[in-house]
Design an enzyme around this catalytic site. Structure first.
Site, PDB file in Angstrom:
ATOM      1  N   HIS A 154      -3.841   6.708   3.099  1.00 43.24           N
ATOM      2  CA  HIS A 154      -4.169   5.478   2.366  1.00 43.24           C
ATOM      3  C   HIS A 154      -5.559   5.008   2.806  1.00 43.24           C
ATOM      4  O   HIS A 154      -5.898   5.050   3.989  1.00 43.24           O
ATOM      5  CB  HIS A 154      -3.105   4.413   2.670  1.00 43.24           C
ATOM      6  CG  HIS A 154      -3.515   3.053   2.218  1.00 43.24           C
ATOM      7  ND1 HIS A 154      -3.964   2.816   0.942  1.00 43.24           N
ATOM      8  CD2 HIS A 154      -3.581   1.867   2.881  1.00 43.24           C
ATOM      9  CE1 HIS A 154      -4.274   1.536   0.829  1.00 43.24           C
ATOM     10  NE2 HIS A 154      -4.047   0.947   1.988  1.00 43.24           N
ATOM     11  N   CYS A 186       0.827  -1.230   0.000  1.00 43.19           N
ATOM     12  CA  CYS A 186       0.000   0.000   0.000  1.00 43.19           C
ATOM     13  C   CYS A 186       0.850   1.264   0.000  1.00 43.19           C
ATOM     14  O   CYS A 186       0.364   2.336  -0.361  1.00 43.19           O
ATOM     15  CB  CYS A 186      -0.913   0.016   1.213  1.00 43.19           C
ATOM     16  SG  CYS A 186      -1.971  -1.417   1.284  1.00 43.19           S
ATOM     17  N   ASN A 197     -10.274  -0.783  -0.558  1.00 43.31           N
ATOM     18  CA  ASN A 197      -8.822  -0.632  -0.455  1.00 43.31           C
ATOM     19  C   ASN A 197      -8.172  -1.078  -1.771  1.00 43.31           C
ATOM     20  O   ASN A 197      -8.144  -2.266  -2.074  1.00 43.31           O
ATOM     21  CB  ASN A 197      -8.322  -1.486   0.720  1.00 43.31           C
ATOM     22  CG  ASN A 197      -6.815  -1.411   0.908  1.00 43.31           C
ATOM     23  OD1 ASN A 197      -6.095  -0.839   0.089  1.00 43.31           O
ATOM     24  ND2 ASN A 197      -6.338  -1.998   1.993  1.00 43.31           N
TER      25      ASN A 197
HETATM   26  N1  ACO Z   1     -18.857  -9.953   7.742  1.00 50.55           N
HETATM   27  C1  ACO Z   1     -19.302 -10.279   8.954  1.00 50.55           C
HETATM   28  N2  ACO Z   1     -18.510 -10.631   9.972  1.00 50.55           N
HETATM   29  C2  ACO Z   1     -17.185 -10.636   9.722  1.00 50.55           C
HETATM   30  C3  ACO Z   1     -16.635 -10.306   8.473  1.00 50.55           C
HETATM   31  C4  ACO Z   1     -17.538  -9.959   7.454  1.00 50.55           C
HETATM   32  N3  ACO Z   1     -17.120  -9.624   6.228  1.00 50.55           N
HETATM   33  N4  ACO Z   1     -15.293 -10.397   8.544  1.00 50.55           N
HETATM   34  C5  ACO Z   1     -14.992 -10.776   9.805  1.00 50.55           C
HETATM   35  N5  ACO Z   1     -16.133 -10.931  10.520  1.00 50.55           N
HETATM   36  C6  ACO Z   1     -16.245 -11.315  11.912  1.00 50.55           C
HETATM   37  C7  ACO Z   1     -15.059 -12.095  12.400  1.00 50.55           C
HETATM   38  O1  ACO Z   1     -15.193 -13.453  12.057  1.00 50.55           O
HETATM   39  C8  ACO Z   1     -15.101 -11.845  13.882  1.00 50.55           C
HETATM   40  O2  ACO Z   1     -16.076 -12.705  14.428  1.00 50.55           O
HETATM   41  P1  ACO Z   1     -15.795 -13.481  15.820  1.00 50.55           P
HETATM   42  O3  ACO Z   1     -15.588 -12.395  16.831  1.00 50.55           O
HETATM   43  O4  ACO Z   1     -17.037 -14.275  16.006  1.00 50.55           O
HETATM   44  O5  ACO Z   1     -14.562 -14.277  15.572  1.00 50.55           O
HETATM   45  C9  ACO Z   1     -15.665 -10.437  13.991  1.00 50.55           C
HETATM   46  O6  ACO Z   1     -16.275 -10.147  12.720  1.00 50.55           O
HETATM   47  C10 ACO Z   1     -14.623  -9.376  14.330  1.00 50.55           C
HETATM   48  O7  ACO Z   1     -13.475  -9.555  13.496  1.00 50.55           O
HETATM   49  P2  ACO Z   1     -12.251  -8.574  13.605  1.00 50.55           P
HETATM   50  O8  ACO Z   1     -11.219  -8.998  12.621  1.00 50.55           O
HETATM   51  O9  ACO Z   1     -11.809  -8.411  15.018  1.00 50.55           O
HETATM   52  O10 ACO Z   1     -12.916  -7.167  13.130  1.00 50.55           O
HETATM   53  P3  ACO Z   1     -12.296  -5.752  13.092  1.00 50.55           P
HETATM   54  O11 ACO Z   1     -13.168  -4.817  13.837  1.00 50.55           O
HETATM   55  O12 ACO Z   1     -10.827  -5.744  13.419  1.00 50.55           O
HETATM   56  O13 ACO Z   1     -12.430  -5.352  11.545  1.00 50.55           O
HETATM   57  C11 ACO Z   1     -11.059  -5.279   9.548  1.00 50.55           C
HETATM   58  C12 ACO Z   1     -11.823  -6.152  10.572  1.00 50.55           C
HETATM   59  C13 ACO Z   1     -12.089  -4.441   8.808  1.00 50.55           C
HETATM   60  C14 ACO Z   1     -10.331  -6.210   8.602  1.00 50.55           C
HETATM   61  C15 ACO Z   1     -10.058  -4.349  10.253  1.00 50.55           C
HETATM   62  O14 ACO Z   1      -9.325  -5.079  11.195  1.00 50.55           O
HETATM   63  C16 ACO Z   1      -9.083  -3.682   9.305  1.00 50.55           C
HETATM   64  O15 ACO Z   1      -9.432  -2.828   8.508  1.00 50.55           O
HETATM   65  N6  ACO Z   1      -7.771  -3.992   9.423  1.00 50.55           N
HETATM   66  C17 ACO Z   1      -6.726  -3.279   8.693  1.00 50.55           C
HETATM   67  C18 ACO Z   1      -6.601  -3.676   7.261  1.00 50.55           C
HETATM   68  C19 ACO Z   1      -5.469  -2.856   6.659  1.00 50.55           C
HETATM   69  O16 ACO Z   1      -5.227  -1.729   7.038  1.00 50.55           O
HETATM   70  N7  ACO Z   1      -4.705  -3.423   5.762  1.00 50.55           N
HETATM   71  C20 ACO Z   1      -3.517  -2.653   5.377  1.00 50.55           C
HETATM   72  C21 ACO Z   1      -3.212  -2.545   4.074  1.00 50.55           C
HETATM   73  S1  ACO Z   1      -3.824  -3.794   3.002  1.00 50.55           S
HETATM   74  C22 ACO Z   1      -2.554  -4.162   1.909  1.00 50.55           C
HETATM   75  O17 ACO Z   1      -1.420  -3.862   2.163  1.00 50.55           O
HETATM   76  C23 ACO Z   1      -2.888  -4.905   0.657  1.00 50.55           C
END
Ligand code: ACO
Length: 330
Positions: A257, A117, A287
């Site tokens: 980003h 990214c 993203n």
């Molecule tokens: N729909 C419904 N529920 C979901 C989904 C979905 N699409 N995806 C995950 N869940 C569930 C999980 O299974 C979990 O359930 P559980 O508690 O029963 O196990 C729950 O939702 C919470 O999951 P978390 O991963 O803790 O959710 P979080 O609030 O952290 O959000 C997210 C997830 C959106 C991925 C966030 O962590 C994020 O944006 N992370 C950063 C991503 C990023 O910045 N990437 C960097 C660059 S990418 C690159 O370089 C290509």
């Protein structure tokens, strides 16, 4: 205080996103998810998806042509192409070679740069060095990803987050007040396992037994990445502001980003910027990794969101972990 007197600036900007739109409602039919979950956790409403018979280079050629036209240049007037991508057409040769051919930039050197990214900002920093070396004058910098091609459409943790697109700029030396005032970049290689495409390289070559384990897809420990992204994006932005010799109050506009609305808002708060000074288009595109910042600059220039003389902060964080920040006076 940044001691550099010379600066580079954008003389042309272009972008391309595929026509096909995949909405959250569409995703509800593919995996166990909901519009409410995706919107509240990430800020994304829809994303663009590249056609099956197209590749990253096809988007790069469209965005590159637009940037060249905006700069008033023909393809053979540029003297270098730097292409940031983590989703190349092939592992080798570099995707930049197809882009060079497609643009008709005959014999112009061209190479790929991999910084996830942060790739667009890394490529700008490299382009600046190339221009300051005296060996290059007009460089086409492209940042593009077709993340849909390495997305596991059965994994709801990742498939709702990503989209495809390309942004491009022509950079030249600046002879006025505008241009890149400072940069700050870094890597924490201890955290590579949190976000990667494990298969397809020399560590785990593409073989049937690996494909069965889904190793050809993007893997991410989202909540771990989230914590590091919030910390590093804020820190990197503040470092670049200081290197530019500016106060935080002199920042006019932030281009973070676009990975997650909560990371974007946290970075804006760290810089004490009001929400209207923070660029957001994640709801439309998801993203797009390194393509998000150049596309953001293209759209905000088109929409008149900042003025000549404004101090812009561009900041990114991604797999590696890589991070980078640039202060740019428009
Ligand atoms: N729909 C419904 N529920 C979901 C989904 C979905 N699409 N995806 C995950 N869940 C569930 C999980 O299974 C979990 O359930 P559980 O508690 O029963 O196990 C729950 O939702 C919470 O999951 P978390 O991963 O803790 O959710 P979080 O609030 O952290 O959000 C997210 C997830 C959106 C991925 C966030 O962590 C994020 O944006 N992370 C950063 C991503 C990023 O910045 N990437 C960097 C660059 S990418 C690159 O370089 C290509």
């Amino acid at each position: 205080m940044d001691k550099r007197k010379r600066k580079i600036k954008f003389s042309g900007i272009g972008m391309y996103v595929p026509e096909k739109i995949l909405t959250n409602a569409d995703l509800e039919k593919i995996v166990d998810t909901s519009d409410e979950w995706i919107t509240s956790r990430s800020g994304i409403k829809e994303r663009r998806i590249l056609e099956d018979d197209k590749a990253t280079s096809d988007m790069c050629i469209e965005a590159g042509r637009m940037a060249l036209q905006d700069a008033g240049l023909k393809a053979d007037e540029i003297d270098l192409i730097i292409l940031a991508t983590s989703t190349p057409d092939t592992i080798f040769p570099a995707t930049a070679c197809w882009v060079q051919k497609g643009l008709g930039a005959e014999y112009v050197p061209a190479f790929d740069l991999s910084a996830a990214c942060s790739g667009f900002l890394y490529a700008l920093i490299v382009a600046e060095g190339m221009i300051f070396s005296g060996n290059h004058k007009k460089i086409l910098v492209i940042a593009a990803e077709s993340l849909s091609k390495i997305t596991n459409w059965k994994d709801r943790n990742t498939c709702v987050l990503f989209g495809d697109g390309a942004g491009a700029v022509v950079v030249e030396e600046s002879f006025d007040e505008s241009g890149m005032l400072s940069h700050y970049w870094g890597v924490d290689g201890n955290l590579t396992d949190l976000l990667l495409q494990p298969g397809g390289g020399s560590r785990i070559p593409l073989r049937p037994e690996n494909i069965d384990q889904d190793l050809q897809y993007l893997h991410m420990k989202g909540n771990e990445v989230f914590k590091h992204a919030v910390k590093r994006m804020g820190e990197a932005a503040l470092e670049a502001i200081e290197l530019a010799g500016l106060k935080r109050s002199e920042v006019d506009y932030l281009f973070p980003h676009q990975a997650n609305i909560r990371i974007i808002e946290a970075t804006g708060r760290r810089l004490k910027l009001p929400p209207e000074k923070v660029f957001i288009n994640i709801h439309k595109y998801g993203n797009m990794s390194c393509a998000t910042i150049p596309i953001g600059i293209f759209e905000s220039r088109r929409d008149g969101l900042f003025e000549k003389g404004d101090n812009l902060v561009l900041v990114a964080f991604g797999a590696g972990f890589t991070w980078a920040s640039i202060v740019y006076r428009w």
